[in-house]
Structure formats: C-alpha cells, structure tokens
Design a protein around this motif. Structure first.
Motif, PDB file in Angstrom:
ATOM      1  N   ASN A  67     -35.111  26.177 -37.422  1.00  0.00           N
ATOM      2  CA  ASN A  67     -35.598  24.847 -37.029  1.00  0.00           C
ATOM      3  C   ASN A  67     -36.035  24.049 -38.257  1.00  0.00           C
ATOM      4  O   ASN A  67     -35.753  22.848 -38.360  1.00  0.00           O
ATOM      5  N   ARG A  75     -31.853  17.067 -41.620  1.00  0.00           N
ATOM      6  CA  ARG A  75     -31.994  15.761 -40.955  1.00  0.00           C
ATOM      7  C   ARG A  75     -32.780  14.791 -41.819  1.00  0.00           C
ATOM      8  O   ARG A  75     -32.410  13.616 -41.934  1.00  0.00           O
ATOM      9  N   VAL A 127     -44.633  19.870 -35.841  1.00  0.00           N
ATOM     10  CA  VAL A 127     -43.426  20.241 -35.113  1.00  0.00           C
ATOM     11  C   VAL A 127     -43.721  21.570 -34.420  1.00  0.00           C
ATOM     12  O   VAL A 127     -43.845  22.616 -35.070  1.00  0.00           O
ATOM     13  N   SER A 155     -52.152  18.080 -30.176  1.00  0.00           N
ATOM     14  CA  SER A 155     -51.614  16.977 -29.374  1.00  0.00           C
ATOM     15  C   SER A 155     -52.728  16.081 -28.829  1.00  0.00           C
ATOM     16  O   SER A 155     -52.450  14.964 -28.383  1.00  0.00           O
ATOM     17  N   ALA A 190     -44.375  17.504 -31.375  1.00  0.00           N
ATOM     18  CA  ALA A 190     -43.056  17.379 -30.766  1.00  0.00           C
ATOM     19  C   ALA A 190     -42.213  18.558 -31.224  1.00  0.00           C
ATOM     20  O   ALA A 190     -42.509  19.180 -32.249  1.00  0.00           O
ATOM     21  N   THR A 191     -41.168  18.852 -30.472  1.00  0.00           N
ATOM     22  CA  THR A 191     -40.260  19.917 -30.879  1.00  0.00           C
ATOM     23  C   THR A 191     -39.366  19.421 -32.010  1.00  0.00           C
ATOM     24  O   THR A 191     -39.266  18.205 -32.260  1.00  0.00           O
ATOM     25  N   ALA A 201     -36.205  19.264 -31.999  1.00  0.00           N
ATOM     26  CA  ALA A 201     -35.158  18.395 -31.437  1.00  0.00           C
ATOM     27  C   ALA A 201     -35.677  17.002 -31.119  1.00  0.00           C
ATOM     28  O   ALA A 201     -34.928  16.024 -31.184  1.00  0.00           O
ATOM     29  N   GLU A 202     -36.957  16.887 -30.789  1.00  0.00           N
ATOM     30  CA  GLU A 202     -37.535  15.616 -30.340  1.00  0.00           C
ATOM     31  C   GLU A 202     -38.214  14.811 -31.451  1.00  0.00           C
ATOM     32  O   GLU A 202     -38.400  13.600 -31.295  1.00  0.00           O
ATOM     33  N   ILE A 203     -38.588  15.437 -32.544  1.00  0.00           N
ATOM     34  CA  ILE A 203     -39.426  14.776 -33.546  1.00  0.00           C
ATOM     35  C   ILE A 203     -38.698  13.593 -34.195  1.00  0.00           C
ATOM     36  O   ILE A 203     -37.526  13.673 -34.519  1.00  0.00           O
ATOM     37  N   ASP A 204     -39.415  12.493 -34.299  1.00  0.00           N
ATOM     38  CA  ASP A 204     -38.931  11.326 -35.033  1.00  0.00           C
ATOM     39  C   ASP A 204     -39.360  11.502 -36.477  1.00  0.00           C
ATOM     40  O   ASP A 204     -40.554  11.518 -36.758  1.00  0.00           O
TER      41      ASP A 204
END
Length: 186
Positions: A37, A44, A137, A166, A178-179, A181-184
């Motif tokens: 991850n 990314r 994350v 959170s 956020a995960t 996959a979801e993190i901006d």
C-alpha cells in the motif's frame, strides 16, 4: 479536501513515509500488504507531483547504515526526495523536517509507515500541534507485536489509532483517516 492548515502560504501536500525500514517492519502485522500500500502511494504521489518525504530512524538498536536500517527493498527514495534521519519518535524532533516542509510549501501531511504506536503516532501529533493538516492512511501503517509488555494486539492498536485520529480536532486544521485507495494526496 481543502487545506485549512494554520501555516501561511503552505498550500501543498506531502506523503510522509515514516520508518519503513527493514528491521522496523520485519515481522510487523500485515507487513507485505502495508508495504505494498505504501509503495503504491509513493508511485501515485510521484505521478501527481506530490512531494514524498522519507523518514529513517536510528538508535543504539537500529544502527545507521546497517542492513536493518535500510528502507525496505520494495521501494526507495528517488534522487531529490528528502530523507530525514531521526533519533526520536516524532520526526520533527531534532531534525530538519520542518525546514524541508517549509521550503516545499507543505501544509498538509499524508502519513504512512511504522510503528503505529510509536513513531507514526508521535509524528501525527507533532505535525498537528505544529499547525499541519494531517491525514493518516488507515491501511498503510503497522507495528510489531508488543503484547508481552502489556500492549494490546497490533490489530487493536491500528484500529484504535485510526478511530481516534479520525476524531481529532483543533482550530484551523484538519485530521483525517482514509484508506490507501481513498486518500486524496493533493
């Protein structure tokens, strides 16, 4: 998510990779999944032009330059990416991390790494109290088993850290989980 950082003229984000070193993550909970991850997030971030800042711990048990001190073989800093060497849990303590982030215009940190209940947690709080927006994350941090010293099982440590982070709040800045996959990243 719009940046709310209390830091002036710091609109950018950075991915902060904390202590993903061979000896630190050896035997850690879900090590391979977490490292994968983190490696995907590094790719990314680079593709989006988001700064990647690496943190590397050393002390009497984790000797600078040793095999265990090295970043895991699955990833490595690119030329030009800062590597912050630290000796305390909080990556800001007695390092040039703050200056590196200032020079890069960073006001928001996306934090990943090890160990959840030590250096990751200390650095989350260190960044937040210094005015940064801080996103953790949730599936990209891990730790080793410390139950023999009375700590909860690692799975519970991770779940608790994700839960309480959170709900962090402070004036003029944000905390989030956020995960991968979801993190901006931006």
């Amino acid at each position: 998510m719009a940046a709310m950082t209390t830091l002036d003229n710091r609109p950018d984000s950075a991915l902060l990779v904390v202590d993903v070193q061979t000896a630190v993550v050896e035997g850690a909970y879900r090590r391979d999944e977490v490292v994968a991850n983190i490696a995907a997030l590094v790719r990314r971030a680079r593709a989006k032009g988001v700064a990647v800042v690496w943190v590397q711990h050393s002390d009497a048990d984790l000797v600078r330059g040793s095999d265990g001190w090295q970043i895991v073989p699955e990833m490595s800093p690119d030329d030009g990416e800062p590597v912050i060497e630290k000796h305390y849990g909080d990556a800001f303590e007695d390092t040039d991390l703050e200056q590196v982030l200032t020079d890069s215009g960073v006001g928001r940190l996306v934090v990943v790494g090890a160990e959840t209940d030590a250096c990751v947690r200390s650095t989350l709080h260190g960044a937040f109290t210094r005015g940064y927006d801080v996103a953790l994350v949730g599936d990209a941090h891990t730790a080793g088993d410390k139950t023999q010293w009375g700590a909860p099982p690692v799975e519970a440590v991770i779940a608790h850290t994700n839960l309480y982070w959170s709900y962090q709040a402070a004036p003029g800045r944000t905390a989030a989980v956020a995960t991968a996959a979801e993190i901006d990243l931006e």
